[in-house]
Design an enzyme around this catalytic site. Sequence first.
Site, mmCIF file in Angstrom:
data_model
loop_
_atom_site.group_PDB
_atom_site.id
_atom_site.type_symbol
_atom_site.label_atom_id
_atom_site.label_comp_id
_atom_site.label_asym_id
_atom_site.label_seq_id
_atom_site.Cartn_x
_atom_site.Cartn_y
_atom_site.Cartn_z
ATOM 1 N N CYS A 249 -2.150 -2.692 7.665
ATOM 2 C CA CYS A 249 -2.146 -3.596 6.512
ATOM 3 C C CYS A 249 -0.899 -4.486 6.456
ATOM 4 O O CYS A 249 -0.973 -5.629 5.989
ATOM 5 C CB CYS A 249 -2.310 -2.797 5.232
ATOM 6 N N LYS B 162 -6.659 -4.915 -3.110
ATOM 7 C CA LYS B 162 -7.275 -5.634 -1.993
ATOM 8 C C LYS B 162 -8.336 -4.762 -1.319
ATOM 9 O O LYS B 162 -8.089 -3.581 -1.047
ATOM 10 C CB LYS B 162 -6.206 -6.064 -0.990
ATOM 11 N N ASP C 38 0.789 -1.253 0.000
ATOM 12 C CA ASP C 38 0.000 0.000 0.000
ATOM 13 C C ASP C 38 0.815 1.294 0.000
ATOM 14 O O ASP C 38 0.448 2.253 0.684
ATOM 15 C CB ASP C 38 -0.972 0.005 1.194
#
Length: 225
Positions: A162, A129, A24
């Site tokens: 994450c 995701k 990310d």
Amino acid sequence: MTLPTAQPYPFTFPPERTALVIIDMQRDFIEPGGFGEALGNDVAPLAALVPHVRRLLDGCRAAGLTIIHTREAHEPDLSDCPPAKRLRGASDLRIGDTGPMGRILVKGEPGNAIVDALTPLPDEIVIDKPGKGAFYATPLSKILADRGITHLLFAGVTTEVCVQTTMREANDRGFECLLVEDATESYFPAFKQATLEMVRAQGAIVGWTAAVDEVVGALAFQRSP
Ligand code: C5J
């Protein structure tokens, strides 16, 4: 290949069966005007991380590791974003709302892109995701199985959300995991430190940690001892 000073004890990994997973590193988390700032955070520490992740990425690319990038990204109709996720936040901006970099955490919007310095190469894998973990509702398990990957190196943001979620998902699936200490960052320094300590506690209950220099140095040494 072994990283002798990895914690809690040396980490051994076969480069040909190892993937670097960069979580990310998106404008939404790293630049002003995105999701990270909408949650009430100062994004400056995450921006400072980019060159460290780039150094790790360069070293892993040169060593021929499988490279995987993830993006936290929702469909434009938000059909993959449950209200339990969408409705929480620390400002008026929610996932799907329009901010300075387009709709927050929505696929294809400017803010959803990976930062320029870390743009994936055409042969690298990009996983979108809908959750915090990269295994939930994605093809990641199959991609790793098809390539015979057994070991994962983790970098990216945020350490305790994450990155940690994905590392735990991977650990439960039988992967040997290492979190690269200075290639991950949090909006909360104490949360990052706690995550590093908890993943390697109890004899690497979730995995190992090591520094970028150690990983990159070991990979370079393998190429020209
Ligand atoms: C968060 C992430 N923190 N990539 N996402 O919401 O860690």
